[in-house]
Design an enzyme around this catalytic site. Structure first.
Site, mmCIF file in Angstrom:
data_model
loop_
_atom_site.group_PDB
_atom_site.id
_atom_site.type_symbol
_atom_site.label_atom_id
_atom_site.label_comp_id
_atom_site.label_asym_id
_atom_site.label_seq_id
_atom_site.Cartn_x
_atom_site.Cartn_y
_atom_site.Cartn_z
ATOM 1 C CE LYS A 55 76.825 -18.868 37.295
ATOM 2 N NZ LYS A 55 76.967 -19.856 36.226
ATOM 3 C CB THR A 56 75.223 -24.647 37.511
ATOM 4 O OG1 THR A 56 76.257 -23.698 37.259
ATOM 5 C CG2 THR A 56 75.340 -25.790 36.515
ATOM 6 C CG ASP A 246 75.772 -19.852 32.994
ATOM 7 O OD1 ASP A 246 75.300 -19.122 33.886
ATOM 8 O OD2 ASP A 246 76.628 -20.729 33.215
ATOM 9 C CD GLU A 247 79.070 -17.086 34.825
ATOM 10 O OE1 GLU A 247 78.889 -15.899 35.177
ATOM 11 O OE2 GLU A 247 79.503 -17.960 35.595
ATOM 12 C CD GLN A 277 79.687 -13.392 41.016
ATOM 13 O OE1 GLN A 277 80.678 -14.131 41.014
ATOM 14 N NE2 GLN A 277 78.466 -13.874 41.148
ATOM 15 N NE ARG A 623 84.744 -15.667 44.127
ATOM 16 C CZ ARG A 623 83.593 -16.101 43.655
ATOM 17 N NH1 ARG A 623 83.502 -17.297 43.120
ATOM 18 N NH2 ARG A 623 82.503 -15.367 43.730
#
Length: 673
Positions: A55-56, A246-247, A277, A623
């Site tokens: 995503k970044t 973002d987020e 998330q 993770r």
């Protein structure tokens, strides 16, 4: 030397000529999912970005694409949740474009709010030079307001300044009234709501008088500015043609309202997030901000980033199956680009001691096989679940780091309670005496030192205290605190079961420390759970001195601070799942997957809370890159009830058997004594 302005030589600074932006081969740099987002047209865009999906990279290339199209950098607003993330994205954009996009607005909500408010400070009754209170300064000012209002903390357990600040912050970030927040999240202070509101009003007045804002004010005053001044809202709405956030699943209601107002003119708002998330409801985050985005911004185009670069297909099948059981979500399915790996292992263990022994032994085996310690992590739902694990790691001399916090036995509330037991074992323990004295209202460092000095001359300071001859003349408030200490020590020593470590801890809790937790810590419920685990651990001991001895010997770092500890070349990470979000390891051990511990028991009757717990499980299992161990103890000690049989977590029970491999752990001769 003085010269007139007329004789001064004139020199003009020119704006640098914009460099030619290099042509970027987007189809070579991005996968098809990412490319669609980067090259999308105008209008509101919702990008659902699964874990490990890049995503970044997508966001930074979107910014580069806008600039390549000729958009003025000053018309782009990039909002992130951390300064580090903002800096990383801007650095990436610079590397892509081979130049710094001058004028691009990028940063956290608070950074952007600070810049805007300084431009319009007079409209919020401040000057442009207003100061910003950090957390410690804010607590200090709140404490001053409590003192000015003459609220007596000795008459009633009024919340301390840090708890009050947490209440004020939650109300601000969720756009709710103080009374509602206290009733829902701090019910122990419900009868004090009116006094808490008076403190809040005094705090606001003090900030105005001092030309100050705290962190929350940077957002609340920014929103008030936009709502109360249409011309300013319109100006910023016109200025920012493109807003990227973002987020977004972690935004609270206040942040959502800011984005809605800032993007009200052009509607070119691109949000990146993953409802699967969303795990920070306890901080005020609202997953509804993301789920309801298409309703607030009509004609939203939805994109999915489902290609996962991190985990094996086996890990993702488990993750997809689990999160697919949530009802309120945007469905998605992660697809792996990694080679096949081992099935996730489900490992039932007899109790928490065996769980710790298995995990540490397996960690050491993996290290011998070539996986460094820093490529492994032990994750847990709640902090108390790591107590036995830390003791086992210390016993086996495995270096470890607790991410985002201190070691279990170094936490303030654990040390507070153990200080009483340390005095029973060693009545001359000066640090323990000063610690329990300073827990009392009216006794600060100076009075604690005075009392200890009067006790230290005795051959047995504990006996001296119990005779109530210790201490020199004290003011009334300090004298009350001293008498309370004596009363607690008498309760600990004056019963037949005085050698029962777990019983002593329970007695300390019931003698007032439980109320101390509520008034001094915003996370008092979590700390109470930690102390319950300490009691369970202590119930394995028949003598107080043996418990204190083991905790001392098994904890490699002693004292109030671990400064001076030389960090090893590698160390294992221990972390709550919340602290682990955004990180990755080659092997992950998710411990404590027992019914009643994960999911949290209070979530079982609340569908919304249960879905957040399942999202927490999803975050944990995603993770890992390759190996995943899901462990749970089949029994646990619960003082004073005794041993309790445990079932596997609901999140394990609902998984098809073919997604996991069951491990049966046999008994060896080398388990810890």
């Amino acid at each position: 030397m003085s010269r007139s302005d007329q004789t001064a030589r004139r020199y003009t600074l020119h704006r640098p000529i914009p460099q030619q932006i290099p042509r970027i081969a987007y189809d070579q740099e991005l996968n098809p999912e990412q490319l669609k987002v980067v090259t999308a047209g105008d209008g509101p865009l919702l990008v659902l970005a699964g874990p490990g999906s890049g995503k970044t990279r997508t966001l930074t290339y979107r910014v580069a694409h806008l600039l390549e199209k000729g958009i003025d950098p000053r018309q782009i607003l990039l909002v992130t949740f951390t300064v580090k993330a903002a800096r990383e994205m801007l650095d990436r954009v610079e590397r892509i474009l081979k130049s710094r996009p001058e004028g691009l607005w990028g940063g956290t909500f608070h950074h952007i709010g600070n810049v805007i408010l300084r431009r319009h400070a007079e409209l919020i009754q401040r000057t442009p030079a207003f100061g910003i209170l950090d957390e410690e300064d804010a607590k200090g000012l709140v404490a001053t307001c409590v003192s000015d209002l003459k609220v007596s903390p000795t008459r009633v357990r009024f919340p301390q300044a840090n708890v009050l600040e947490a209440i004020f912050s939650l109300a601000a970030n969720t756009c709710r009234g103080l009374e509602e927040v206290v009733a829902e999240s701090y019910p122990q202070f419900a009868d004090l709501s009116s006094t808490i509101d008076r403190v809040a009003q005094a705090y606001r007045q003090r900030k105005r008088q001092g030309n100050l804002l705290d962190y929350d004010d940077l957002l609340t005053e920014w929103l008030r500015l936009l709502k109360d001044h249409e011309e300013i809202r319109r100006d910023y709405g016109e200025r920012f043609r493109y807003i990227l956030v973002d987020e977004f699943q972690d935004t609270n209601r206040l942040q959502f309202e800011l984005i809605r107002n800032m993007g009200s003119v052009h509607q070119n708002v691109l949000i990146v997030g993953d409802d699967a998330q969303a795990i920070y409801a306890f901080r005020g985050a609202d997953v509804g901000n993301l789920l309801d985005f298409p309703e607030v911004f009509p004609n939203t185009v939805l994109y999915r980033l489902e290609t996962n670069y991190r985990s094996t297909p086996e890990i993702l099948r488990l993750a997809n199956t689990s999160i697919g059981l949530n009802r309120r979500q945007f469905p998605k399915e992660l697809k792996s680009l990694q080679e096949s790996g081992p099935l996730p292992a489900v490992v039932p263990l007899e109790d928490v001691r065996r769980q710790a022994a298995f995990v540490v032994q397996r960690v050491l085996e993996l290290r011998e096989e070539g996986t460094p310690l820093e490529e492994m992590a032990i994750l847990f739902r709640a902090r108390f679940q790591a107590a036995e694990m830390e003791m086992e790691l210390a016993r086996r001399n495995v270096p470890y780091l607790v991410r985002g916090g201190v070691r279990f036995f170094e936490q303030a509330h654990i040390k507070d309670v153990l200080a009483y037991l340390r005095i029973l074992v060693n009545p001359r323990d000066e640090l323990a005496w000063e610690r329990i004295l300073r827990l009392q209202e009216g006794i600060g460092p100076a009075f604690a030192r005075r009392i200890w000095d009067s006790l230290a001359s005795s051959s047995n300071p504990l006996a001296e205290a119990l005779d109530d001859r210790g201490g020199s003349p004290l003011p009334a408030r300090a004298q009350t605190g001293w008498k309370r200490v004596v009363q607690i020590l008498r309760e600990l020593t004056g019963r037949p079961d005085a050698a029962d470590p777990a019983g002593l801890i329970l007695r300390v809790l019931r003698s007032g420390y439980e109320e101390y937790l509520k008034s001094h810590f915003e996370d008092s419920k979590d700390r109470r759970e930690d102390l319950e685990q300490l009691m369970n651990l202590a119930s394995n001991y028949q003598a107080v001195d043996r418990l204190i001895e083991d905790l001392t010997l098994r904890e490699p770092f002693k004292g109030e601070s671990i400064r001076g500890w030389e960090e090893p070349d590698e160390y294992l990470v221990l972390s709550t799942i919340h602290q682990a979000k955004g990180l990755e390891w080659k092997a992950v051990f998710l411990i404590g997957l027992s019914d009643g511990q994960f999911p949290h028991p209070k979530s079982i009757e609340d569908p919304t809370a249960l879905e957040e717990e399942r999202r927490l499980f999803y975050v944990a299992v995603t993770r890992t890159k390759r190996e995943l161990y899901l462990t749970y103890p089949m029994t646990r000690s619960s003082y004073p009830r005794g041993e309790i049989l445990m079932r596997p977590s609901l999140f394990l029970q609902e998984l098809p058997e073919d997604l996991c491999e069951l491990w049966r752990v046999g008994e060896g001769d080398d388990l810890p004594l």
